[in-house]
Motif scaffolding. Structure first.
Motif, PDB file in Angstrom:
ATOM      1  N   PRO A 111       0.975  -1.183  -0.023  1.00 24.43           N
ATOM      2  CA  PRO A 111      -0.216   0.044  -0.128  1.00 24.43           C
ATOM      3  C   PRO A 111       0.726   1.214  -0.070  1.00 24.43           C
ATOM      4  O   PRO A 111       2.146   1.488   0.566  1.00 24.43           O
ATOM      5  CB  PRO A 111      -0.940  -0.017   1.323  1.00 24.43           C
ATOM      6  N   GLY A 112       0.242   2.215  -0.599  1.00 21.62           N
ATOM      7  CA  GLY A 112       1.014   3.531  -0.569  1.00 21.62           C
ATOM      8  C   GLY A 112       0.695   4.320  -1.668  1.00 21.62           C
ATOM      9  O   GLY A 112       0.255   3.990  -2.880  1.00 21.62           O
ATOM     10  N   PRO A 113       0.556   5.642  -1.781  1.00 21.72           N
ATOM     11  CA  PRO A 113       0.065   6.484  -2.693  1.00 21.72           C
ATOM     12  C   PRO A 113       1.203   6.350  -4.190  1.00 21.72           C
ATOM     13  O   PRO A 113       2.390   6.255  -3.742  1.00 21.72           O
ATOM     14  CB  PRO A 113       0.247   7.922  -2.306  1.00 21.72           C
ATOM     15  N   PRO A 115      -4.689   5.678  -3.653  1.00 19.69           N
ATOM     16  CA  PRO A 115      -4.318   7.092  -3.634  1.00 19.69           C
ATOM     17  C   PRO A 115      -3.124   7.440  -5.006  1.00 19.69           C
ATOM     18  O   PRO A 115      -2.072   6.873  -5.025  1.00 19.69           O
ATOM     19  CB  PRO A 115      -3.953   7.479  -2.425  1.00 19.69           C
ATOM     20  N   MET A 116      -3.525   8.529  -5.648  1.00 18.79           N
ATOM     21  CA  MET A 116      -2.604   8.896  -6.514  1.00 18.79           C
ATOM     22  C   MET A 116      -2.463  10.536  -6.716  1.00 18.79           C
ATOM     23  O   MET A 116      -3.804  11.166  -6.228  1.00 18.79           O
ATOM     24  CB  MET A 116      -2.739   8.180  -7.940  1.00 18.79           C
ATOM     25  N   LEU A 117      -1.294  11.084  -6.824  1.00 17.88           N
ATOM     26  CA  LEU A 117      -1.472  12.524  -7.224  1.00 17.88           C
ATOM     27  C   LEU A 117      -1.881  13.070  -8.527  1.00 17.88           C
ATOM     28  O   LEU A 117      -2.277  13.984  -8.518  1.00 17.88           O
ATOM     29  CB  LEU A 117       0.469  12.813  -7.209  1.00 17.88           C
ATOM     30  N   LEU A 134       5.158  14.016   0.177  1.00 18.16           N
ATOM     31  CA  LEU A 134       3.546  13.531   0.462  1.00 18.16           C
ATOM     32  C   LEU A 134       3.393  11.963   0.516  1.00 18.16           C
ATOM     33  O   LEU A 134       2.493  11.486   0.296  1.00 18.16           O
ATOM     34  CB  LEU A 134       3.039  13.907  -1.027  1.00 18.16           C
ATOM     35  N   ASP A 135       4.336  11.282   0.990  1.00 15.31           N
ATOM     36  CA  ASP A 135       4.752  10.019   1.567  1.00 15.31           C
ATOM     37  C   ASP A 135       4.024   9.163   0.065  1.00 15.31           C
ATOM     38  O   ASP A 135       3.669   8.072   0.079  1.00 15.31           O
ATOM     39  CB  ASP A 135       3.399   9.800   2.464  1.00 15.31           C
ATOM     40  N   VAL A 136       4.660   9.531  -1.183  1.00 10.89           N
ATOM     41  CA  VAL A 136       4.405   8.730  -2.314  1.00 10.89           C
ATOM     42  C   VAL A 136       5.467   7.373  -2.188  1.00 10.89           C
ATOM     43  O   VAL A 136       6.586   7.655  -2.090  1.00 10.89           O
ATOM     44  CB  VAL A 136       4.748   9.458  -3.647  1.00 10.89           C
TER      45      VAL A 136
END
Length: 260
Positions: A117-119, A143-145, A178-180
């Motif tokens: 998991p993670g953006p 989640p994505m930018l 942003l913890d991408v």
């Protein structure tokens, strides 16, 4: 009767001009004034939709013109039929072909569905974002930018500028902030010189960007958190696919869609 028709014409003429002025938004002093003094105008998102008012007014004016035209001819049915045929022919779009849609997402999206998991962020940024959103259902809307909407916040514009310099230190710092977790690089969306510069820059950022998977036309990198060394096991590190910078890359440019 004529006075009533004239009053209707004046009314729609006023709607016509008002729609044009309001559709220009801040380009005229009218909208800023209304924005400050009329609460309704503070909730409007797409001012260009006021341009529908002139179009609707034109339809009424066209009806007036048609009525005037028919009054001058004895054979009204013939004239009306000719006008009807003209509009049908003028609005016809041929050939009109439909193609079946194949829901076959790129393999990278299937991999993202089961990845840690993670953006994520997909590059190039703000070029084919609608396509990124379309394929997002195949990785369960991680989640994505990236993203498209009628309202674009200033932060999105800042990201566009920063990621346009990827893999510069400020771009990597923004991703870490942003913890991408993953950067998905779509090779086919870059032209050859830009892609080679990009891959060369990534080679100098190996401590911040770890190559995770290479799908041929798509490469996934993991963003290493700041002041944190990779905790990948030796077995996982051995399973990583190397990222080529030359060789078969030239074959990827047959599907170039846009420049960064």
């Amino acid at each position: 009767k004529k006075n009533g028709r004239r009053a209707i014409g004046v009314c729609y003429a006023a709607i016509f001009l008002t729609g044009i002025i309001l559709s220009l938004g801040p380009a005229t002093p009218v909208h800023p004034f209304l924005y400050e003094h009329v609460v309704f105008f503070r909730g409007l998102r797409a001012l260009t939709r006021f341009s529908l008012l002139p179009l609707l007014s034109l339809s009424v004016f066209s009806a007036y013109g048609l009525a005037w035209l028919l009054e001058g001819f004895g054979r009204r049915k013939t004239v009306f039929g000719a006008i009807l045929v003209f509009f049908v022919v003028e609005s016809t779009a041929l050939p009109y072909r439909l193609e079946p849609h194949r829901d076959a997402p790129p393999e990278v999206y299937r991999w993202l569905r089961d990845a840690e998991p993670g953006p994520i962020v997909e590059l190039p940024f703000k070029v084919v974002d609608t396509r990124y959103m379309f394929w997002a259902r195949h990785h369960n809307f991680r989640p994505m930018l990236n993203g498209d909407s009628g309202f674009i916040p200033m932060s999105h514009q800042w990201l566009k500028v920063a990621l346009g310099r990827f893999p510069s230190p400020d771009a990597i710092a923004a991703l870490r902030h942003l913890d991408v977790r993953y950067v998905v690089l779509h090779l086919g969306a870059f032209r050859k010189p830009a892609l080679l510069r990009l891959l060369s820059g990534i080679e100098t950022q190996r401590e911040a960007l770890l190559p995770v998977r290479d799908f041929g036309t798509d490469i996934v990198f993991e963003v290493v958190p700041n002041a944190t060394r990779s905790k990948l096991s030796a077995e996982a590190a051995a399973a990583l696919v190397s990222v080529p910078v030359s060789g078969s890359i030239a074959a990827l440019f047959d599907r170039v869609t846009a420049e960064p």
